[in-house]
Scaffold this motif. Structure first.
Motif, mmCIF file in Angstrom:
data_model
loop_
_atom_site.group_PDB
_atom_site.id
_atom_site.type_symbol
_atom_site.label_atom_id
_atom_site.label_comp_id
_atom_site.label_asym_id
_atom_site.label_seq_id
_atom_site.Cartn_x
_atom_site.Cartn_y
_atom_site.Cartn_z
ATOM 1 N N SER A 153 -72.123 39.747 -18.658
ATOM 2 C CA SER A 153 -72.678 38.545 -18.025
ATOM 3 C C SER A 153 -72.484 38.542 -16.506
ATOM 4 N N VAL A 208 -67.512 32.942 -11.524
ATOM 5 C CA VAL A 208 -66.946 33.078 -12.871
ATOM 6 C C VAL A 208 -65.423 33.087 -12.775
ATOM 7 N N THR A 234 -68.266 28.192 -11.714
ATOM 8 C CA THR A 234 -69.494 27.764 -12.378
ATOM 9 C C THR A 234 -69.383 28.022 -13.878
ATOM 10 N N LYS A 235 -68.831 29.193 -14.234
ATOM 11 C CA LYS A 235 -68.630 29.525 -15.649
ATOM 12 C C LYS A 235 -67.215 30.043 -15.859
ATOM 13 N N THR A 236 -66.605 29.690 -16.975
ATOM 14 C CA THR A 236 -65.267 30.183 -17.278
ATOM 15 C C THR A 236 -65.240 30.818 -18.663
ATOM 16 N N TYR A 237 -64.773 32.045 -18.700
ATOM 17 C CA TYR A 237 -64.603 32.738 -19.973
ATOM 18 C C TYR A 237 -63.124 32.842 -20.287
ATOM 19 N N ASN A 285 -65.216 21.317 -21.819
ATOM 20 C CA ASN A 285 -66.528 21.373 -21.145
ATOM 21 C C ASN A 285 -66.516 22.301 -19.931
ATOM 22 N N THR A 298 -67.132 28.314 -20.988
ATOM 23 C CA THR A 298 -68.455 28.824 -21.369
ATOM 24 C C THR A 298 -68.389 29.643 -22.657
#
Lengths: 268, 288
Positions: B9, B153, B185-188, B214, B217
């Motif tokens: 990603s 990320v 913006t996105k967290t894995y 929330n 991701t």
């Protein structure tokens, strides 16, 4: 008649003085000698000091170094890195650290040696040096007093700030900035010379002022009366040897584990 | 999801924050997945350890925004040092607290947060991107405007989570993982164990839930996914393995290390390669 003691033990008791009369603050000693020194201060003249287990908890009794056996840390509180930062930004802390380079202003470096674009030696990074030096008093322990550590001009990367008005915002000394003392393998110094010049206050037994000057790249002031570094007391030696460092890790701090009084034979 | 999907990603040039601290709770399985992927020119934000070192060794980093790189148990990382000394990476040095401040500003969606820290040091003098502000109140103090560190990320490692991302960190120090998630913006998230929501421990367990779902991701289950860093209370730092990794200095040695420990089909093969579950289980927890 004083007991025999090693140079490491002398440096531990000398460095412990950094935490005398400081009240209820967080004591941080980075490295073996500073950590043992903080522990010794807490177990003798300043029991109000707060210390961590080096992980995330406050302990009511300093945790010994080396293999712990059955010893269980005496946890009294929680001290995550987040809380350490909050605490130190609030100024209630004194840290003793070991910079790789120190200049005449007391500016300190643990980031790199050489030029920023491609340094000769990359070290840790600035870690907490800028924040520590700006927000609370600090002291240094230097195991090798030489001209590679006490450098000419400015250090290659100023992490910890110093007595250098040309860098201070508005030329004013940051409110909480102070470098209280420097303990080396030769001497004890402070910044109480004229215009905050680095100044020799104590020489370790058997060390001459000339040796200190030869191993420093800049001019040093001297106290009106240079004293001999006091020997550790029997009580201090007992605490360090039997409780804080029972495996004698401190024997490896200095090559050959020399005696604290350099006029005597090395320790066996 | 799988760690290789996390790596897939990412795109070239992204700003990626990595959780944990030095030798502790680093999302190493995800880092190895990035090493296997073609992604390059990353800007990495980290309280660095083997994550930064391995990404340096693999040539994945263009810019490093950091306070230190250390394994704690071993003070310096040879791969990071070689990259910095060779001028292979651009280093942006920040005080540990300034890094926290930059992440907090991003988390609060502010352009900057003021601080005294950094002034009078080369952190500011050697970084022309940093500006000061004057306090608008009567004190008129000049302060550093620590800019927000916005992440594309964040990649974090936690002890457990359910499928929706209700995660828990059981280690005694949550470090700055939460701020990284808020700044991104996105967290894995990679976790030791994926569990049912009912197995999260109710009220008591909820106290170790630092990051609300929330912000998450995707979650990948990778048992022992922080190895060779620690994941308290499950396992400690593998100093022996870190030494093996540090010894892989030359190009050939690094390629051999990757063949043995990185270019593997799955996490189970990795665990076997480093000595098996029993080896990892008995690694001593850090203590200094």
């Amino acid at each position: 008649m004083t007991q025999n003691y090693t140079l490491a033990e002398l440096c531990i008791s000398a460095t412990a003085e950094a935490w005398r009369d400081r009240g209820e603050i967080l004591a941080t000693g980075i490295g073996l000698v500073p950590r043992l020194a903080a522990s010794l201060a807490k177990m003798t003249f300043n029991p109000d000091l707060m210390m961590t287990d080096g992980e995330a908890y406050l302990v009511s009794e300093p945790v010994p170094v080396g293999p712990l056996g059955d010893y269980q840390p005496k946890i009294e509180g929680w001290m995550t890195y987040d809380k350490v930062f909050d605490n130190l930004w609030g100024g209630r802390r004194h840290a003793v650290v070991t910079p790789t380079q120190i200049d005449k202003y007391g500016q300190s470096n643990i980031t790199f040696i050489g030029d920023r674009s491609a340094p000769k030696v990359a070290l840790l990074g600035v870690r907490g040096y800028p924040g520590n030096s700006t927000n609370h008093a600090n002291s240094f322990f230097v195991p090798g007093h030489n001209t590679r550590c006490f450098v000419e001009g400015e250090v290659d990367m100023v992490g910890g700030i110093g007595y250098n008005p040309s860098r201070w915002p508005g030329g004013r000394k940051p409110k909480d900035f102070e470098i209280s003392m420097i303990v080396t393998d030769l001497a004890i110094m402070d910044f109480q010379g004229p215009d905050n010049q680095m100044r020799v206050t104590h020489l370790h037994p058997g060390i001459e002022l000339e040796q200190v000057r030869e191993n420093t790249s800049f001019e040093l002031a001297t106290a009106s009366e240079i004293k001999q570094t006091p020997a550790p007391t029997p009580e201090q030696l007992e605490i360090v040897r039997t409780f804080l460092d029972p495996h004698d890790l401190r024997a490896s701090v200095f090559k050959g584990n020399p005696a604290g009084d350099r006029r005597t034979e090395p320790h066996g | 999801m799988k760690v290789d999907e996390i790596a897939a990603s990412l795109s070239d040039g992204m700003v990626v924050g990595i959780g944990g601290w030095g030798g502790r709770r680093k999302p190493m399985a995800a880092i190895r997945a990035i090493l296997r992927s073609p992604v390059k020119d990353l800007t990495i934000v980290s309280y660095g350890g083997a994550d930064v070192g391995m990404l340096c060794a693999a040539g994945k980093i263009k810019k490093l925004i950091f306070g230190f790189v250390s394994h704690d148990a071993i003070p310096l990382d040879g791969h990071f040092r070689a990259a910095r000394q060779g001028g292979a990476i651009e280093c942006v040095d920040f005080d540990e607290g300034m890094l926290q401040w930059g992440l907090r500003a991003a988390a609060m969606r502010l352009p900057f947060l003021p601080t005294r820290t950094g002034l009078a040091s080369d952190v500011v003098a050697q970084n022309t991107n940093l500006k000061t502000v004057k306090s608008p109140y009567t004190d008129g103090e000049e302060l550093l405007a620590m800019p927000a560190i916005n992440l594309d990320v964040a990649i974090l490692h936690a002890n457990v989570s359910d499928k929706r991302g209700n995660s828990q960190i059981h280690s005694p120090d949550p470090f700055f993982d939460e701020l990284m998630a808020r700044a991104a913006t996105k967290t894995y998230l990679t976790v030791e164990r994926l569990v049912e929501t009912e197995a999260l421990g109710g009220r008591e367990g909820a106290h170790t839930n630092y990051i609300e779902r929330n912000l998450i991701t995707g979650v990948a289950e990778v048992p022992h996914g922080a190895h060779p860093t620690s994941c308290d209370p499950q396992y400690g730092i593998d100093v022996g393995h870190l030494k093996t990794y540090m010894a892989a200095k030359g190009e050939d040695e690094w390629a051999a290390y990757c063949d043995q420990f990185v270019n593997l089909p799955d996490q189970a093969s990795y665990v076997n390669a480093v000595g098996g579950e029993d080896h990892i289980k008995f690694l001593r927890l850090p203590g200094f």
